[in-house]
Design an enzyme around this catalytic site. Structure first.
Site, PDB file in Angstrom:
ATOM      1  N   ASP A  28     -16.228  14.906  -8.132  1.00 54.92           N
ATOM      2  CA  ASP A  28     -15.191  14.014  -8.663  1.00 54.92           C
ATOM      3  C   ASP A  28     -14.915  14.341 -10.125  1.00 54.92           C
ATOM      4  OD1 ASP A  28     -15.533  12.640  -6.298  1.00 54.92           O
ATOM      5  OD2 ASP A  28     -16.893  11.163  -7.199  1.00 54.92           O
TER       6      ASP A  28
HETATM    7  N1  URA Z   1     -20.723  11.934  -4.529  1.00 56.76           N
HETATM    8  C1  URA Z   1     -19.832  11.322  -5.323  1.00 56.76           C
HETATM    9  O1  URA Z   1     -19.649  10.117  -5.253  1.00 56.76           O
HETATM   10  N2  URA Z   1     -19.153  12.071  -6.211  1.00 56.76           N
HETATM   11  C2  URA Z   1     -19.317  13.387  -6.348  1.00 56.76           C
HETATM   12  O2  URA Z   1     -18.664  14.011  -7.178  1.00 56.76           O
HETATM   13  C3  URA Z   1     -20.245  14.021  -5.502  1.00 56.76           C
HETATM   14  C4  URA Z   1     -20.933  13.265  -4.606  1.00 56.76           C
END
Ligand code: URA
Length: 233
Positions: free
Chosen positions: A104
């Site tokens: 993310d």
């Molecule tokens: N889980 C999440 O919530 N975000 C990420 O970037 C990777 C795994």
């Protein structure tokens, strides 16, 4: 600058005489335009040469690890945000590296890139999802019940079932989480479902591969041994 035919044979396209035929058959493009002339001079650092649509480079398979900072989206292009591609040094520009899976925008840590399509698919295949270890800061304190719920498999707010995962509380409001799949916002949503909303998230490990002391925003190339170890999981 160097001759196209020499570049092609250096990349393993064939012997000099095979390369001649390959060129004659119109299977090679330089910067997207068909090229049949072996004596044509090219600059492999700035020009892209494709054989039957596949990008050629002397480097062969390249896998790069980035310590992703927050604020970059995992995409090759984005209208509004900076992308992780902008963090790759210019000398990697012609290797057509692609991110392996995604982090993310707000998540930091280990993100791989490769120019090898087969390797990419093997690494993100749901059948062979490698375990990924995250360090999370969250509100509240994880309890034994939370640990058990992760081990049994969390059901997210929208009914999505997650595979069994490992939750290890490491301090007040701090946990390590290991998951073997990559659903959208998975770790954030798993912790939120236990009333432990995430305030910070960093990926530290994929399979046996650790982020280690690679500085934030920096990259390093993986060795062949590290690549093989990734696939062994
Ligand atoms: N889980 C999440 O919530 N975000 C990420 O970037 C990777 C795994």
């Amino acid at each position: 600058m160097e001759r196209l035919d020499k570049f092609l044979s250096d990349c393993g396209a064939g012997t000099r005489s095979q390369v001649k035929i390959i060129l004659k058959n119109g299977r090679v493009t330089v910067d997207g335009k068909p090229e049949r002339e072996g004596s044509r001079k090219i600059d492999p650092d700035t020009q892209s040469v494709h054989l039957d649509g596949e990008l050629l480079n002397r480097r062969g398979r390249v896998v790069v690890m980035l310590n992703k900072p927050a604020g970059f989206v995992t995409a090759t292009e984005d209208k509004n945000d900076k992308t992780v591609m902008q963090l790759l040094p210019a000398e990697y520009g012609h290797l057509e590296l692609r991110p392996v899976g995604r982090l993310d925008k707000a998540t930091e840590g280990l993100l791989l890139f490769t120019n090898d399509g087969d390797l990419l698919h093997r690494l993100i295949s749901p059948k062979k999802e490698v375990p990924k270890l995250y360090y999370a800061k969250h509100e509240g304190a994880a309890t034994e019940e939370d640990v058990k719920a992760f081990a049994e498999g969390i059901t997210l707010g929208d009914g999505t079932k997650c595979l069994p995962a490992i939750l290890q509380p490491v301090g007040p409001g701090e946990s390590l989480v290991t998951v073997c799949e990559g659903k959208y916002h998975q770790v954030r949503r798993m912790l939120a479902s236990r009333s432990l909303p995430v305030t910070y998230l960093e990926r530290r490990q994929e399979g046996k591969l650790m982020l280690g002391d690679l500085p934030r925003g920096q990259i390093r190339e993986l060795t062949e041994a590290e690549i093989s170890a990734l696939l062994e999981v």
